[in-house]
Design an enzyme around this catalytic site. Structure first.
Site, PDB file in Angstrom:
ATOM      1  N   ARG A 140      30.514  18.792  62.928  1.00 33.36           N
ATOM      2  CA  ARG A 140      31.298  20.024  63.015  1.00 33.36           C
ATOM      3  C   ARG A 140      30.360  21.233  63.078  1.00 33.36           C
ATOM      4  O   ARG A 140      29.312  21.243  62.441  1.00 33.36           O
ATOM      5  CB  ARG A 140      32.220  20.178  61.789  1.00 33.36           C
ATOM      6  CG  ARG A 140      33.434  19.252  61.806  1.00 33.36           C
ATOM      7  CD  ARG A 140      34.446  19.651  62.882  1.00 33.36           C
ATOM      8  NE  ARG A 140      35.622  18.800  62.891  1.00 33.36           N
ATOM      9  CZ  ARG A 140      35.815  17.765  63.720  1.00 33.36           C
ATOM     10  NH1 ARG A 140      34.908  17.455  64.621  1.00 33.36           N
ATOM     11  NH2 ARG A 140      36.929  17.065  63.665  1.00 33.36           N
ATOM     12  N   HIS A 162      31.953  19.304  73.144  1.00 33.03           N
ATOM     13  CA  HIS A 162      32.732  18.464  72.207  1.00 33.03           C
ATOM     14  C   HIS A 162      33.312  17.234  72.916  1.00 33.03           C
ATOM     15  O   HIS A 162      34.537  17.062  72.993  1.00 33.03           O
ATOM     16  CB  HIS A 162      33.856  19.281  71.545  1.00 33.03           C
ATOM     17  CG  HIS A 162      34.337  18.667  70.262  1.00 33.03           C
ATOM     18  ND1 HIS A 162      34.744  19.405  69.179  1.00 33.03           N
ATOM     19  CD2 HIS A 162      34.467  17.367  69.876  1.00 33.03           C
ATOM     20  CE1 HIS A 162      35.122  18.598  68.199  1.00 33.03           C
ATOM     21  NE2 HIS A 162      34.970  17.340  68.610  1.00 33.03           N
TER      22      HIS A 162
HETATM   23  P1  NDP Z   1      33.624   9.429  57.165  1.00 29.42           P
HETATM   24  O1  NDP Z   1      34.532  10.204  56.263  1.00 29.42           O
HETATM   25  O2  NDP Z   1      33.974   8.032  57.469  1.00 29.42           O
HETATM   26  O3  NDP Z   1      32.142   9.433  56.565  1.00 29.42           O
HETATM   27  C1  NDP Z   1      31.575  10.581  56.036  1.00 29.42           C
HETATM   28  C2  NDP Z   1      30.159  10.260  55.562  1.00 29.42           C
HETATM   29  O4  NDP Z   1      29.573  11.464  55.063  1.00 29.42           O
HETATM   30  C3  NDP Z   1      30.127   9.244  54.417  1.00 29.42           C
HETATM   31  O5  NDP Z   1      29.005   8.432  54.529  1.00 29.42           O
HETATM   32  C4  NDP Z   1      30.011  10.156  53.180  1.00 29.42           C
HETATM   33  O6  NDP Z   1      29.357   9.559  52.076  1.00 29.42           O
HETATM   34  C5  NDP Z   1      29.136  11.270  53.715  1.00 29.42           C
HETATM   35  N1  NDP Z   1      29.344  12.500  52.923  1.00 29.42           N
HETATM   36  C6  NDP Z   1      30.480  13.180  52.742  1.00 29.42           C
HETATM   37  N2  NDP Z   1      30.278  14.240  51.940  1.00 29.42           N
HETATM   38  C7  NDP Z   1      28.970  14.197  51.592  1.00 29.42           C
HETATM   39  C8  NDP Z   1      28.150  15.007  50.762  1.00 29.42           C
HETATM   40  N3  NDP Z   1      28.637  16.070  50.134  1.00 29.42           N
HETATM   41  N4  NDP Z   1      26.859  14.662  50.633  1.00 29.42           N
HETATM   42  C9  NDP Z   1      26.356  13.583  51.260  1.00 29.42           C
HETATM   43  N5  NDP Z   1      27.076  12.760  52.063  1.00 29.42           N
HETATM   44  C10 NDP Z   1      28.375  13.083  52.231  1.00 29.42           C
HETATM   45  O7  NDP Z   1      33.490  10.300  58.490  1.00 29.42           O
HETATM   46  P2  NDP Z   1      33.319   9.760  59.997  1.00 29.42           P
HETATM   47  O8  NDP Z   1      32.074   8.979  60.091  1.00 29.42           O
HETATM   48  O9  NDP Z   1      34.570   9.144  60.487  1.00 29.42           O
HETATM   49  O10 NDP Z   1      33.205  11.144  60.788  1.00 29.42           O
HETATM   50  C11 NDP Z   1      32.248  12.138  60.446  1.00 29.42           C
HETATM   51  C12 NDP Z   1      32.603  13.432  61.132  1.00 29.42           C
HETATM   52  O11 NDP Z   1      32.344  13.348  62.533  1.00 29.42           O
HETATM   53  C13 NDP Z   1      34.078  13.811  61.100  1.00 29.42           C
HETATM   54  O12 NDP Z   1      34.457  14.328  59.853  1.00 29.42           O
HETATM   55  C14 NDP Z   1      34.147  14.848  62.183  1.00 29.42           C
HETATM   56  O13 NDP Z   1      33.809  16.089  61.625  1.00 29.42           O
HETATM   57  C15 NDP Z   1      33.049  14.408  63.149  1.00 29.42           C
HETATM   58  N6  NDP Z   1      33.584  13.959  64.446  1.00 29.42           N
HETATM   59  C16 NDP Z   1      33.099  14.510  65.603  1.00 29.42           C
HETATM   60  C17 NDP Z   1      33.558  14.090  66.846  1.00 29.42           C
HETATM   61  C18 NDP Z   1      33.029  14.649  68.112  1.00 29.42           C
HETATM   62  O14 NDP Z   1      33.646  14.469  69.164  1.00 29.42           O
HETATM   63  N7  NDP Z   1      31.876  15.288  68.108  1.00 29.42           N
HETATM   64  C19 NDP Z   1      34.585  13.065  66.962  1.00 29.42           C
HETATM   65  C20 NDP Z   1      35.004  12.533  65.716  1.00 29.42           C
HETATM   66  C21 NDP Z   1      34.513  12.975  64.507  1.00 29.42           C
HETATM   67  P3  NDP Z   1      29.956   8.271  51.305  1.00 29.42           P
HETATM   68  O15 NDP Z   1      29.646   7.110  52.239  1.00 29.42           O
HETATM   69  O16 NDP Z   1      29.206   8.232  50.044  1.00 29.42           O
HETATM   70  O17 NDP Z   1      31.430   8.519  51.148  1.00 29.42           O
END
Ligand code: NDP
Length: 307
Positions: free
Chosen positions: A222, A270
């Protein structure tokens, strides 16, 4: 049993629901009909009023991988579950996209593109993948399969997550100290964090200073994760060699944004992935089935932490 669908192109989603759950009636917003009929909602970019006044809603499923717009929506009562719909297998388009950009940066394509602009012929010393550190911010549904693909391709992969964990062949870190250790080994940094209060502006001067000199940055998560002025300063100082950005604070990226014209930034509009019905509808159908049979829902968003 009625589901309210709000999607830019609803027809393929209706067809997939028809295939997997023919007994489900799908109504497409704004043709809601009797509001009390609606038990489930499946929404993309939520527009004001879509979810207001649905008294019998049992869950809201997100068509998009990012759920921040739902977590922040005042129209979703705090006790109403929000569920994700992404495939537990990850997303092939995102994996391919991350692989492509990491390879581009690994093989110095941004630098060769600059050299071509000056008709300058100069081979750049090339490291093998086994000597190249790639770091992931976030190792979730989308990040994990991409990280594993890069690991299998031979890169030295590390990742930073909120909870500590272990993954075969991936150096895993968490917490502030873990972030520092992950960054110092990341010559190519890939952002796949969710947008939460904790991750807003996380890619700032301080974080970037922890990377090796001349590192590369790829943002597919994002725009609000990045302090744009700090990113530009890091590119201008040489701390960062190049960046690829797929996501932005304001989309479409305004014409006057300095990001457009920076010679070391590649802009992508995007396009990392496309939400396809066959990837998401099975998870929604599974949760409808669970809800109806009294089983706990799967892939529920933790509204406290925001993802
Ligand atoms: P998930 O919710 O499955 O995974 C999020 C990851 O980030 C997890 O490993 C989580 O850790 C980690 N995380 C969250 N908060 C923190 C923090 N404060 N500190 C450290 N690590 C953190 O998300 P997705 O993989 O499904 O997607 C990620 C993002 O990709 C989406 O939220 C969206 O913003 C973006 N996206 C972009 C697209 C594009 O077209 N460019 C398309 C789709 C999504 P833990 O494993 O410990 O929970």
């Amino acid at each position: 049993m009625v589901l309210l669908l709000q999607a830019r192109e609803p027809q393929p989603f209706i067809a997939e629901f028809g295939r997997l759950m023919p007994t489900l009636e799908v109504r497409v917003w704004p043709d809601v009909g009797a509001q009390e009929d609606i038990a489930f909602a499946f929404v993309s970019q939520i527009r004001p009023g879509v979810l207001a006044g649905l008294p019998n809603l049992r869950f809201v499923a997100s068509l998009l991988a990012g759920v921040e717009h739902l977590v922040r929506s005042p129209e979703i009562p705090s006790d109403l579950p929000i569920v994700r719909s992404g495939s537990p297998e990850g997303d092939a388009m995102m994996t391919e996209y991350v692989l492509m950009h990491v390879l581009r940066h690994h093989r110095n394509l941004p630098a060769y593109s600059l050299q071509q602009g000056r008709a300058h012929w100069a081979p750049i010393p090339q490291k093998p993948t086994g000597e190249r550190g790639v770091g992931f911010l976030g190792l979730g549904l989308l990040g994990r399969p991409a990280a594993m693909r890069l690991r299998d391709h031979g890169f030295k992969v590390a990742a930073w997550t909120r909870k500590s964990r272990q993954e075969a062949g991936i150096a895993c870190f968490s917490g502030p100290l873990g972030l520092e250790r992950m960054l110092e080994r990341s010559e190519i940094l890939v952002n796949l964090l969710p947008a939460t209060e904790e991750t807003e502006n996380i890619i700032n001067a301080r974080l970037l200073s922890g990377l090796p000199h001349g590192a590369h940055f790829i943002n597919v998560a994002r725009g609000r994760h990045v302090v744009d002025a700090d990113l530009i300063a890091a590119l201008d100082s040489g701390k960062l060699a190049a960046a690829t950005l797929d996501v932005f604070r304001v989309e479409p990226l305004p014409e006057d944004s300095p990001l457009w014209r920076h010679p070391r930034i590649a802009i992508m509009p995007h396009v990392a992935r496309r939400a396809r019905p066959e990837d998401s509808v099975p998870q929604v159908v599974e949760n409808i089935r669970r809800q109806l049979s009294g089983e706990p829902l799967k892939w529920v968003v933790d509204r406290q932490v925001g993802y």
